[in-house]
Design a protein around this motif. Sequence first.
Motif, PDB file in Angstrom:
ATOM      1  N   ARG A   1       2.934  10.924   1.374  1.00 41.34           N
ATOM      2  CA  ARG A   1       2.869  11.541   2.696  1.00 41.34           C
ATOM      3  C   ARG A   1       1.616  11.084   3.442  1.00 41.34           C
ATOM      4  O   ARG A   1       1.683  10.696   4.612  1.00 41.34           O
ATOM      5  CB  ARG A   1       2.873  13.069   2.603  1.00 41.34           C
ATOM      6  CG  ARG A   1       2.858  13.734   3.976  1.00 41.34           C
ATOM      7  CD  ARG A   1       2.736  15.255   3.894  1.00 41.34           C
ATOM      8  NE  ARG A   1       2.881  15.860   5.209  1.00 41.34           N
ATOM      9  CZ  ARG A   1       1.883  15.965   6.088  1.00 41.34           C
ATOM     10  NH1 ARG A   1       0.664  15.490   5.786  1.00 41.34           N
ATOM     11  NH2 ARG A   1       2.096  16.530   7.259  1.00 41.34           N
ATOM     12  N   SER A   2       0.473  11.131   2.780  1.00 46.85           N
ATOM     13  CA  SER A   2      -0.778  10.727   3.430  1.00 46.85           C
ATOM     14  C   SER A   2      -0.723   9.261   3.849  1.00 46.85           C
ATOM     15  O   SER A   2      -1.201   8.891   4.926  1.00 46.85           O
ATOM     16  CB  SER A   2      -1.964  10.952   2.497  1.00 46.85           C
ATOM     17  OG  SER A   2      -2.143  12.330   2.245  1.00 46.85           O
ATOM     18  N   ALA A   3      -0.125   8.425   3.012  1.00 47.89           N
ATOM     19  CA  ALA A   3      -0.030   7.003   3.325  1.00 47.89           C
ATOM     20  C   ALA A   3       0.851   6.765   4.549  1.00 47.89           C
ATOM     21  O   ALA A   3       0.534   5.940   5.416  1.00 47.89           O
ATOM     22  CB  ALA A   3       0.510   6.241   2.126  1.00 47.89           C
ATOM     23  N   LEU A   4       1.969   7.483   4.632  1.00 46.54           N
ATOM     24  CA  LEU A   4       2.859   7.329   5.782  1.00 46.54           C
ATOM     25  C   LEU A   4       2.230   7.874   7.057  1.00 46.54           C
ATOM     26  O   LEU A   4       2.398   7.298   8.137  1.00 46.54           O
ATOM     27  CB  LEU A   4       4.190   8.038   5.511  1.00 46.54           C
ATOM     28  CG  LEU A   4       5.079   7.408   4.440  1.00 46.54           C
ATOM     29  CD1 LEU A   4       6.309   8.265   4.186  1.00 46.54           C
ATOM     30  CD2 LEU A   4       5.494   5.986   4.838  1.00 46.54           C
ATOM     31  N   VAL A   5       1.504   8.969   6.938  1.00 44.87           N
ATOM     32  CA  VAL A   5       0.797   9.513   8.107  1.00 44.87           C
ATOM     33  C   VAL A   5      -0.246   8.517   8.594  1.00 44.87           C
ATOM     34  O   VAL A   5      -0.373   8.264   9.803  1.00 44.87           O
ATOM     35  CB  VAL A   5       0.134  10.868   7.767  1.00 44.87           C
ATOM     36  CG1 VAL A   5      -0.863  11.266   8.853  1.00 44.87           C
ATOM     37  CG2 VAL A   5       1.197  11.943   7.597  1.00 44.87           C
TER      38      VAL A   5
ATOM     39  N   PRO B   1       7.532  -5.116   6.224  1.00 39.75           N
ATOM     40  CA  PRO B   1       6.828  -4.612   5.036  1.00 39.75           C
ATOM     41  C   PRO B   1       7.195  -3.164   4.700  1.00 39.75           C
ATOM     42  O   PRO B   1       7.252  -2.795   3.523  1.00 39.75           O
ATOM     43  CB  PRO B   1       5.346  -4.723   5.431  1.00 39.75           C
ATOM     44  CG  PRO B   1       5.315  -5.798   6.468  1.00 39.75           C
ATOM     45  CD  PRO B   1       6.590  -5.634   7.230  1.00 39.75           C
ATOM     46  N   LEU B   2       7.448  -2.346   5.721  1.00 39.52           N
ATOM     47  CA  LEU B   2       7.840  -0.962   5.483  1.00 39.52           C
ATOM     48  C   LEU B   2       9.219  -0.900   4.825  1.00 39.52           C
ATOM     49  O   LEU B   2       9.453  -0.097   3.913  1.00 39.52           O
ATOM     50  CB  LEU B   2       7.837  -0.187   6.800  1.00 39.52           C
ATOM     51  CG  LEU B   2       8.250   1.291   6.739  1.00 39.52           C
ATOM     52  CD1 LEU B   2       7.366   2.062   5.759  1.00 39.52           C
ATOM     53  CD2 LEU B   2       8.185   1.908   8.132  1.00 39.52           C
ATOM     54  N   VAL B   3      10.123  -1.760   5.267  1.00 37.32           N
ATOM     55  CA  VAL B   3      11.454  -1.820   4.656  1.00 37.32           C
ATOM     56  C   VAL B   3      11.331  -2.192   3.180  1.00 37.32           C
ATOM     57  O   VAL B   3      11.991  -1.612   2.309  1.00 37.32           O
ATOM     58  CB  VAL B   3      12.347  -2.836   5.401  1.00 37.32           C
ATOM     59  CG1 VAL B   3      13.647  -3.077   4.636  1.00 37.32           C
ATOM     60  CG2 VAL B   3      12.658  -2.343   6.809  1.00 37.32           C
ATOM     61  N   GLU B   4      10.465  -3.159   2.878  1.00 37.77           N
ATOM     62  CA  GLU B   4      10.256  -3.564   1.489  1.00 37.77           C
ATOM     63  C   GLU B   4       9.719  -2.393   0.657  1.00 37.77           C
ATOM     64  O   GLU B   4      10.131  -2.186  -0.491  1.00 37.77           O
ATOM     65  CB  GLU B   4       9.291  -4.741   1.432  1.00 37.77           C
ATOM     66  CG  GLU B   4       9.843  -6.023   2.033  1.00 37.77           C
ATOM     67  CD  GLU B   4       8.800  -7.131   2.063  1.00 37.77           C
ATOM     68  OE1 GLU B   4       7.700  -6.917   1.507  1.00 37.77           O
ATOM     69  OE2 GLU B   4       9.091  -8.199   2.623  1.00 37.77           O
ATOM     70  N   ALA B   5       8.784  -1.630   1.226  1.00 38.99           N
ATOM     71  CA  ALA B   5       8.206  -0.484   0.514  1.00 38.99           C
ATOM     72  C   ALA B   5       9.265   0.576   0.245  1.00 38.99           C
ATOM     73  O   ALA B   5       9.341   1.131  -0.863  1.00 38.99           O
ATOM     74  CB  ALA B   5       7.058   0.112   1.320  1.00 38.99           C
ATOM     75  N   LEU B   6      10.092   0.867   1.237  1.00 33.92           N
ATOM     76  CA  LEU B   6      11.131   1.880   1.053  1.00 33.92           C
ATOM     77  C   LEU B   6      12.168   1.424   0.034  1.00 33.92           C
ATOM     78  O   LEU B   6      12.707   2.234  -0.726  1.00 33.92           O
ATOM     79  CB  LEU B   6      11.794   2.188   2.400  1.00 33.92           C
ATOM     80  CG  LEU B   6      10.887   2.854   3.442  1.00 33.92           C
ATOM     81  CD1 LEU B   6      11.634   3.031   4.761  1.00 33.92           C
ATOM     82  CD2 LEU B   6      10.355   4.193   2.941  1.00 33.92           C
ATOM     83  N   THR B   7      12.430   0.121   0.009  1.00 36.81           N
ATOM     84  CA  THR B   7      13.346  -0.424  -0.994  1.00 36.81           C
ATOM     85  C   THR B   7      12.786  -0.209  -2.396  1.00 36.81           C
ATOM     86  O   THR B   7      13.505   0.186  -3.322  1.00 36.81           O
ATOM     87  CB  THR B   7      13.580  -1.926  -0.745  1.00 36.81           C
ATOM     88  OG1 THR B   7      14.139  -2.101   0.571  1.00 36.81           O
ATOM     89  CG2 THR B   7      14.535  -2.508  -1.771  1.00 36.81           C
ATOM     90  N   ALA B   8      11.479  -0.455  -2.549  1.00 32.43           N
ATOM     91  CA  ALA B   8      10.837  -0.265  -3.852  1.00 32.43           C
ATOM     92  C   ALA B   8      10.816   1.207  -4.251  1.00 32.43           C
ATOM     93  O   ALA B   8      11.055   1.551  -5.415  1.00 32.43           O
ATOM     94  CB  ALA B   8       9.415  -0.824  -3.810  1.00 32.43           C
ATOM     95  N   LEU B   9      10.543   2.089  -3.314  1.00 35.16           N
ATOM     96  CA  LEU B   9      10.520   3.531  -3.602  1.00 35.16           C
ATOM     97  C   LEU B   9      11.901   4.032  -4.005  1.00 35.16           C
ATOM     98  O   LEU B   9      12.035   4.896  -4.878  1.00 35.16           O
ATOM     99  CB  LEU B   9       9.999   4.296  -2.384  1.00 35.16           C
ATOM    100  CG  LEU B   9       8.502   4.098  -2.076  1.00 35.16           C
ATOM    101  CD1 LEU B   9       8.176   4.604  -0.671  1.00 35.16           C
ATOM    102  CD2 LEU B   9       7.636   4.815  -3.106  1.00 35.16           C
TER     103      LEU B   9
ATOM    104  N   ALA C   1       0.828  -1.208   0.000  1.00 33.33           N
ATOM    105  CA  ALA C   1       0.000   0.000   0.000  1.00 33.33           C
ATOM    106  C   ALA C   1       0.861   1.256   0.000  1.00 33.33           C
ATOM    107  O   ALA C   1       0.542   2.236  -0.676  1.00 33.33           O
ATOM    108  CB  ALA C   1      -0.929  -0.006   1.215  1.00 33.33           C
ATOM    109  N   ILE C   2       1.957   1.244   0.762  1.00 31.56           N
ATOM    110  CA  ILE C   2       2.839   2.404   0.811  1.00 31.56           C
ATOM    111  C   ILE C   2       3.531   2.602  -0.533  1.00 31.56           C
ATOM    112  O   ILE C   2       3.593   3.705  -1.083  1.00 31.56           O
ATOM    113  CB  ILE C   2       3.892   2.235   1.931  1.00 31.56           C
ATOM    114  CG1 ILE C   2       3.211   2.238   3.310  1.00 31.56           C
ATOM    115  CG2 ILE C   2       4.944   3.332   1.853  1.00 31.56           C
ATOM    116  CD1 ILE C   2       2.539   3.528   3.671  1.00 31.56           C
TER     117      ILE C   2
END
Length: 223
Positions: A102-106, A153-161, A94-95
């Motif tokens: 920004r809205s997603a992280l908030v 999952p957040l680490v995976e999202a940041l890796t993709a970003l 989702a992230i």
Amino acid sequence: MAAGKDDLDAYGIPVVPAPAGAASRKRRAIVDAALTEFLAEGYSAASMDAVTARSGVSKATVYKHFGSKERLFLAVIGDVLRKTCADLEPAGQAIAAAPDLRSALVRLTTDRARILLRPDVMALRRLVIGEIDRFPQLGRLWCRVGHDVDDGPLVEALTALDARGDLAVPDPKLAARQLVAATVGVPQLVRTFSPEAEIDEAELERVIGSGVDLFLARYATGA
């Protein structure tokens, strides 16, 4: 993603099964009663007689299921940690796919804060901190759950970003921890040592929004 049986076994944490049969229901009743007793009295002052009375089972049954006060305490902490993890929904995809990062992280960090700031979770956190020298495996488990399971999952999202060039994140694991520290960690620290402190929705929104902005400024491409 919740901590599984293998995760708990690795730290010597007895697993509490779902109450399917009579034995499981008794085990569940013992753990629920012990949680109340440990939170009220702490580990040292908690009474196994009080746990027995609260649970409605015999002392022999308590020791049959857990063997000792120490193993009962470990089971109680592991049980609450597992339930808390189950409430924290994985948000990696989702992230990474959010049109408004920004809205997603908030939203992610606000949802996490509301769970981790619950009175029962905060009381457990203080209890674990107070008993960390006696039960160092609880501290290791807490870090394992928080850093590896919840943040995975957040680490995976940041890796993709980072791979897409939306953010510049050379160390996604460190960045994930920094995001949580700058958002959830601020009110969590206050509530850990000042249980009476009130953190209303407006203050939570202000702190988390500021923390997310700080994070995005740090990891913006070209920053």
